[in-house]
Design a protein around this motif. Sequence first.
Motif, short mmCIF file in Angstrom:
data_model
loop_
_atom_site.label_atom_id
_atom_site.label_comp_id
_atom_site.label_asym_id
_atom_site.label_seq_id
_atom_site.Cartn_x
_atom_site.Cartn_y
_atom_site.Cartn_z
N ALA A 73 0.91 -1.13 -0.03
CA ALA A 73 0.28 -0.01 0.02
C ALA A 73 0.81 1.30 0.05
CB ALA A 73 -0.84 -0.12 1.03
N GLU A 74 1.81 1.38 0.68
CA GLU A 74 2.83 2.43 0.75
C GLU A 74 3.34 2.80 -0.44
OE1 GLU A 74 7.30 3.62 2.83
OE2 GLU A 74 6.04 1.79 3.69
N GLY A 134 -0.10 -6.50 -6.98
CA GLY A 134 -1.22 -5.96 -7.92
C GLY A 134 -0.91 -4.91 -8.69
N TYR A 135 0.42 -4.72 -8.56
CA TYR A 135 0.89 -3.24 -9.42
C TYR A 135 0.71 -3.27 -10.88
CZ TYR A 135 3.52 -1.63 -5.14
OH TYR A 135 3.69 -1.42 -3.74
N HIS A 136 0.75 -4.46 -11.62
CA HIS A 136 0.44 -4.49 -13.11
C HIS A 136 -0.99 -3.96 -13.35
CE1 HIS A 136 3.98 -6.31 -14.32
NE2 HIS A 136 3.88 -7.04 -13.83
N HIS A 138 -2.83 -12.32 -5.14
CA HIS A 138 -2.72 -11.03 -4.87
C HIS A 138 -3.00 -10.62 -3.15
CE1 HIS A 138 -7.23 -10.60 -4.50
NE2 HIS A 138 -7.25 -11.47 -5.33
N LEU A 139 -2.72 -9.39 -3.09
CA LEU A 139 -3.16 -8.47 -1.74
C LEU A 139 -4.15 -7.56 -1.75
CD1 LEU A 139 0.28 -7.97 -0.84
CD2 LEU A 139 -0.97 -10.08 0.15
N PRO A 197 -4.49 -13.81 3.33
CA PRO A 197 -4.46 -13.22 2.20
C PRO A 197 -4.91 -14.37 0.93
CG PRO A 197 -2.46 -12.77 3.57
CD PRO A 197 -3.36 -13.79 4.16
N ASN A 198 -5.17 -13.72 -0.28
CA ASN A 198 -5.31 -14.66 -1.28
C ASN A 198 -4.18 -14.95 -2.19
OD1 ASN A 198 -8.47 -14.85 -1.96
ND2 ASN A 198 -8.17 -12.69 -1.21
#
Length: 244
Positions: A74-75, A104-106, A120-121, A155-156
Amino acid sequence: MTKEASKNIAKLLKESNYAVIVTGAGISTESGLPDFRSQGGLWDGRRPEEISHASKVGTDEFRDFFTKRLNDAAEHKPNAAHRLLADWEKKGLVQSILTQNIDGYHKAAGSKKVLELHGHLRYLTCNGCGRDYDVSKFTVEHSDACLDCEGTVRPNVTLFGEELPHLAWSEAIQEARKADLVIVLGTSLQVWPFNSLIDEAYQGGNAARIVIVTESETPYDGIASIRLHDKITAALQAVNEYLV
């Protein structure tokens, strides 16, 4: 990266009918996100197969570790490399992205055809009843107790001791087999079965050309048409100059 290498990768992309990108932690460390395996990374001096094992779900160690992962994700934010790949996808130069990364950045950068093979988170899920939860249950409430059943919220992500999601993995294999070009970014290709996607592409019907851009050595360096030890963002930006 030399101009010649940049031109050659750009040429491969332009001539490719089905280009697939394969990414690992190295693309996200350039956003400032700590990785797992390098010296000083999250696993340094610890055994990942113990900390992030399915048997550890519900323990303080597991919850603390993934709270850190969630806070870190998140940061930090997607970087120019993530955004360039999304742009190449929009232009039809890239057909899909297969990633080990759980940040999840992509998708956050705008890529649409992304297979997050290790999960993913974006949210949490109860392993008992399947109820989804916001990540704040870990990061703010510091709780993993499901409100609806006696299950544990987690988390998933695919943990050690678990198989990759069957449908996503089958789709990834098909993507690899369709590829005539695979560009590997920021992964040492040490983790099985993820690394077998390179075999599927290279030995597939289209005999994919392999390009590897990562600072560490990989078991697939010998089959790469182009092998670079450059920073990923700088490398993609250099290639992009010959695509516009």
